[in-house]
Design an enzyme around this catalytic site. Structure first.
Site, mmCIF file in Angstrom:
data_model
loop_
_atom_site.group_PDB
_atom_site.id
_atom_site.type_symbol
_atom_site.label_atom_id
_atom_site.label_comp_id
_atom_site.label_asym_id
_atom_site.label_seq_id
_atom_site.Cartn_x
_atom_site.Cartn_y
_atom_site.Cartn_z
ATOM 1 N N GLU A 6 18.994 -8.258 -11.580
ATOM 2 C CA GLU A 6 20.414 -7.912 -11.682
ATOM 3 C C GLU A 6 20.755 -6.823 -12.717
ATOM 4 O OE1 GLU A 6 22.921 -11.453 -11.950
ATOM 5 O OE2 GLU A 6 21.546 -12.610 -10.697
ATOM 6 N N ARG A 17 35.207 -12.519 -27.639
ATOM 7 C CA ARG A 17 34.781 -12.081 -26.305
ATOM 8 C C ARG A 17 35.980 -11.896 -25.373
ATOM 9 N NH1 ARG A 17 31.027 -11.136 -22.603
ATOM 10 N NH2 ARG A 17 31.520 -11.978 -20.551
ATOM 11 N N CYS A 63 26.462 -24.272 -13.190
ATOM 12 C CA CYS A 63 26.233 -24.508 -14.618
ATOM 13 C C CYS A 63 27.553 -24.708 -15.342
ATOM 14 C CB CYS A 63 25.452 -23.355 -15.248
ATOM 15 S SG CYS A 63 26.192 -21.749 -15.074
ATOM 16 N N HIS A 82 20.543 -20.916 -23.603
ATOM 17 C CA HIS A 82 21.571 -20.499 -24.554
ATOM 18 C C HIS A 82 21.017 -20.346 -25.962
ATOM 19 C CE1 HIS A 82 23.680 -22.309 -21.151
ATOM 20 N NE2 HIS A 82 24.519 -21.311 -21.341
HETATM 21 N N1 GLN Z 1 22.679 -15.195 -11.092
HETATM 22 C C1 GLN Z 1 23.443 -15.215 -12.296
HETATM 23 C C2 GLN Z 1 22.554 -14.836 -13.473
HETATM 24 O O1 GLN Z 1 21.418 -15.183 -13.478
HETATM 25 C C3 GLN Z 1 24.057 -16.564 -12.562
HETATM 26 C C4 GLN Z 1 24.916 -16.549 -13.794
HETATM 27 C C5 GLN Z 1 25.687 -17.811 -14.066
HETATM 28 O O2 GLN Z 1 25.323 -18.876 -13.651
HETATM 29 N N2 GLN Z 1 26.740 -17.721 -14.795
HETATM 30 O O3 GLN Z 1 22.981 -14.211 -14.408
HETATM 31 ZN ZN ZN Z 2 24.320 -20.500 -14.781
#
Ligand code: GLN
Ligand code: ZN
Length: 755
Positions: free
Chosen positions: A486, A517, A645, A696
């Site tokens: 990405e 943020r 998530c 995280h």
């Molecule tokens: N595909 C997204 C990433 O890996 C998913 C991000 C998310 O769950 N917020 O960044």
């Molecule tokens: Zn996520």
């Protein structure tokens, strides 16, 4: 208590600065590149500019104490002496505050979570058995004095005691925070007395929790609290503000107390709830008729009609925004890319203040006094209704016919067999969630493209180089299902919004998401359509570099809606279906390009869950329908993944199963796999990838620790349905952390596989 009623106000305003000045100042301070004095002077200037602009615009009561260096709930924790003991050793009060918000090398920060159903995140106060509430009025008094010196008709705003406790969490075995309401109310009583001494006429107490089902005896708590505070002999006039939904029995309960004013959200709720409460006849009703959290211009004609109905129901009606304008950008003035029609449909923070003032003039001096404003509003309404971009018949009829045919796939069991046959993956296949680290090379390339220093061809070349690196890394690590990483996405919603019809991306429409943020949500104004493929070239390129399967990566319809400003002229379910259709078209194109696995992320599925229990089922139904519309266009041999998530999944667990994704990767490392038991309890039979490590944190998880997680997961899920992956995307991590963590993850998967 002799304060005169006010007529025009807003419930709060943004504080990050029209050009994110506070963000920059705070981050500079955190980095050690400025001192406290410099930070305080930026903050004071922003507060002054805000207050003076609100007075100049014509508000006769101006919210203060809505400024914050980080978050208003954290400010409230400081105000009532409820910071956790682990920060008490820090002597400087500002550094202590930031340590509670962000943590330090030694101290864990407080948790953060969403403020009701908005995209603002607040800091969750921790109340332990030893927390003693004590009043610390420094901030609010200073802001009151500061406003007084500027001759601003200031109305300090406080998070109300019920809301504060409802949003706090008990730690170290303490009782439920709400049980300490009387104790906390005593501290608020002390504060009200001090504010009275300062000559404060009005105080606003924010109690949005009263429009939710978070507490089960809401009306009783409201009545008890505000009978006590209203019964004080020495206090300013009290305005209890509620927003984000309709009050039910809490409205008559509040109206029975001696508070002088009650605020209701008339964008989220209707007049009839107000009309049903005769006790309001002695109160000032603060009518939230201007939407404080979405970007659409108010229909002044219908707002005037609403206000006219209210005039007979209360002693006095004041006009207001429905909630703080914290949730919308500062002003349309900063947008010079907007076409005239679209501009005429919108109102950001500053424009909303003008609407409030106009409406207040309309009800005090008569409609003729604002005939020009009403005419402009009517013209905008008419232009919006007739704009061809708002309706795309082809999109609408395609949705109806797909829905009529049933947006379903073959039986899950048969799909799994067909996919396994095609993909030939090992048991416990390893994968990642999509993003890899957003390196500085990526950020530089994006900035240079924006500044026209490089052309698109050069940008594409650099992104492809990033993709090639990420593919190579995953092959070296021995991951089974690869991703392209990405790199080309600045944001998982914005990236798609920019390519879809019906969306507009602002230039400066920043809103605070949490702390420093800010996000710039796209504006979804018209029917959504996908003029051409959005991701196929990138994914195909990635697939061309490897023999392993590369997963296509898309954002789901609910998440795209949750992180945008959505149109308010049709039900969300309809808008969701249109976004879903665009995603569906993309999945079909990915499949035609030879991609065998496609992930449709829905991290925000939990976020849009309505505040009232009675509305939840309908929401979950359309959310699931949208996902299924998006993912049922492909054949049964194409494997659909989803990812969830940021949340407690309990309330939506049934919906997760109903999504019927072939594979669901889900945050679990922090909640120790409990989510698997929850999924089992409802008979979830598809494959699942519970995150085996928390992304995280910069910590590199050990092999044994992840192997243990996996063995734990195997107690709940058979090996042929278990996947191995981190908790979430890796874009915020550093490359060497990611490499080390994934190496350990693959080793752990192999070890468990062998046993
Ligand atoms: N595909 C997204 C990433 O890996 C998913 C991000 C998310 O769950 N917020 O960044
Ligand atoms: Zn996520």
């Amino acid at each position: 208590m002799t304060a005169a009623p006010f007529t025009a106000t807003i419930l709060g305003s943004p504080r990050i600065g029209p050009n994110r000045e506070l963000k920059r100042a705070v981050e500079k301070y955190w980095a050690g590149n400025s001192d406290r004095r410099e930070l305080e002077s930026v903050a004071a200037r922003l507060r002054r500019d805000t207050a003076e602009a609100l007075v100049a615009a014509g508000l006769d009561s101006v919210p203060v104490n809505t400024f914050s260096y980080y978050d208003q709930v954290l400010d409230t924790a400081v105000m009532v002496g409820a910071l956790p003991p682990r920060v008490s050793g820090i002597t400087d009060d500002l550094d202590r505050y930031f340590a509670a918000a962000r943590g330090t090398d030694e101290i864990a920060p407080l948790e953060m979570t969403k403020w009701f159903d908005t995209n603002y995140h607040y800091i969750v106060p921790e109340l332990g058995p030893d927390t003693r509430f004590t009043l610390n009025p420094t901030k609010v008094l200073a802001e009151v004095k500061e406003a007084g010196a500027l001759d601003v008709p200031a109305r300090p705003v406080l998070v109300g005691p019920i809301t504060f406790l409802a949003l706090s969490k008990a730690v170290d075995g303490a009782h439920a925070p709400i049980e300490r309401l009387d104790e906390l109310v005593a501290v608020y009583a002390e504060l009200l007395e001090l504010l009275d001494d300062e000559g404060v006429g009005w105080v606003q107490l924010d109690e949005p929790v009263l429009v939710t089902d978070i507490l089960d005896n809401t009306a009783e708590l409201a009545e008890r609290t505000y009978a006590t505070l209203g019964g004080l002999t020495k206090r300013p006039a009290l305005f209890v503000a509620t927003y984000f939904g309709e009050l039910t029995d809490a409205l008559p309960a509040l109206a029975r107390t001696p508070v002088e004013a009650i605020g209701v959200d008339l964008v989220a709720g209707g007049v009839s709830a107000v009309a049903a409460v005769p006790e309001l006849a002695t109160k000032i009703l603060v009518a939230g008729v201007v939407d404080g959290r979405n970007v659409w211009r108010t229909n002044l004609e219908s707002a005037l009609a609403t206000l006219a109905k209210l005039l007979g129901l209360a002693k006095h009606v004041a006009v207001s925004t429905s909630c703080s304008t914290l949730h919308v950008p500062y002003s349309l003035d900063a947008e010079d890319d907007l076409d005239a029609a679209l501009r005429s449909w919108l109102a950001f923070g500053r424009e909303k203040v003008s609407e409030v003032v106009a409406l207040s003039r309309g009800i005090t001096t008569g409609r003729d006094a604002i005939s020009a404003e009403v005419a402009a509003s009517n013209a905008a309404v008419a232009s919006r209704r007739s704009d061809p971009r708002l309706t795309n018949e082809q999109v609408r009829s395609r949705i109806s016919s797909i829905a009529a045919a049933g947006a379903t796939r073959g039986p899950a069991e048969a799909r799994r067999a067909a996919q396994q046959e095609r993909l030939g993956l090992p048991v416990l296949p390893t994968t990642t969630i999509g993003s890899y680290p957003q390196t500085s090379a990526i950020r530089v390339a994006r900035a240079e493209l924006r500044a026209h220093k490089i052309d698109y061809a050069e940008y594409e070349r650099r992104m492809k180089a990033e993709i090639a690196d990420v593919i190579r890394l995953q092959e070296q690590l021995g991951i089974d299902v690869l991703v392209h990483g990405e790199p080309e996405r600045n944001d998982m919603v914005q990236y798609f919004a920019e390519q879809l019809d019906g969306f507009f991306a602002t230039q400066n429409g920043w809103v605070q998401s949490y702390g420093s943020r800010c996000v710039r949500p796209p504006i979804l104004y018209g029917d959504v359509a996908r003029p051409e493929p959005m991701t196929v070239d990138w994914i195909s390129y990635a697939q061309s570099l490897t023999d392993k399967p590369v997963k296509g990566m898309l954002t789901g319809p609910v998440t795209i809606l949750a992180w945008s400003f959505v149109r308010d002229d049709q039900p969300l379910a309809e808008t969701a279906a249109q976004v879903a259709l665009a995603i569906r078209d993309e999945t079909v194109d990915l499949q035609s390009a030879g991609i065998g696995i496609i992930q449709v992320d829905e991290p925000a599925l939990r976020e849009l869950l309505p505040l009232r229990s009675k509305d939840k089922e309908a929401y979950l139904k359309w959310a699931v329908d949208a996902f299924r519309l998006a993912t049922s266009g492909v054949s049964d041999t194409t494997q659909i993944h989803t990812h969830l998530c940021y949340s407690e999944f309990g309330e939506i667990i049934g919906a997760i199963a109903d999504l019927d994704a072939d594979v669901t990767s889900i945050e679990a490392a922090r909640s120790h796999m409990e989510v698997l038991d929850d999924l089992n309890a409802i008979g979830f039979g598809n494959s699942v990838g519970p995150g085996v490590y928390d992304i995280h944190s910069p910590r590199v998880p050990g092999v044994e620790e992840m192997a243990t997680s996996l063995r734990e997961a195997l107690n709940a899920v058979p090996a042929e349905r278990l996947w191995v992956n981190p908790d979430c995307g890796l874009k915020t991590r550093k490359t060497d952390e990611v490499t080390a963590s994934l190496r350990n993850m693959v080793t752990a998967a192999r070890a468990v596989r062998a046993s």
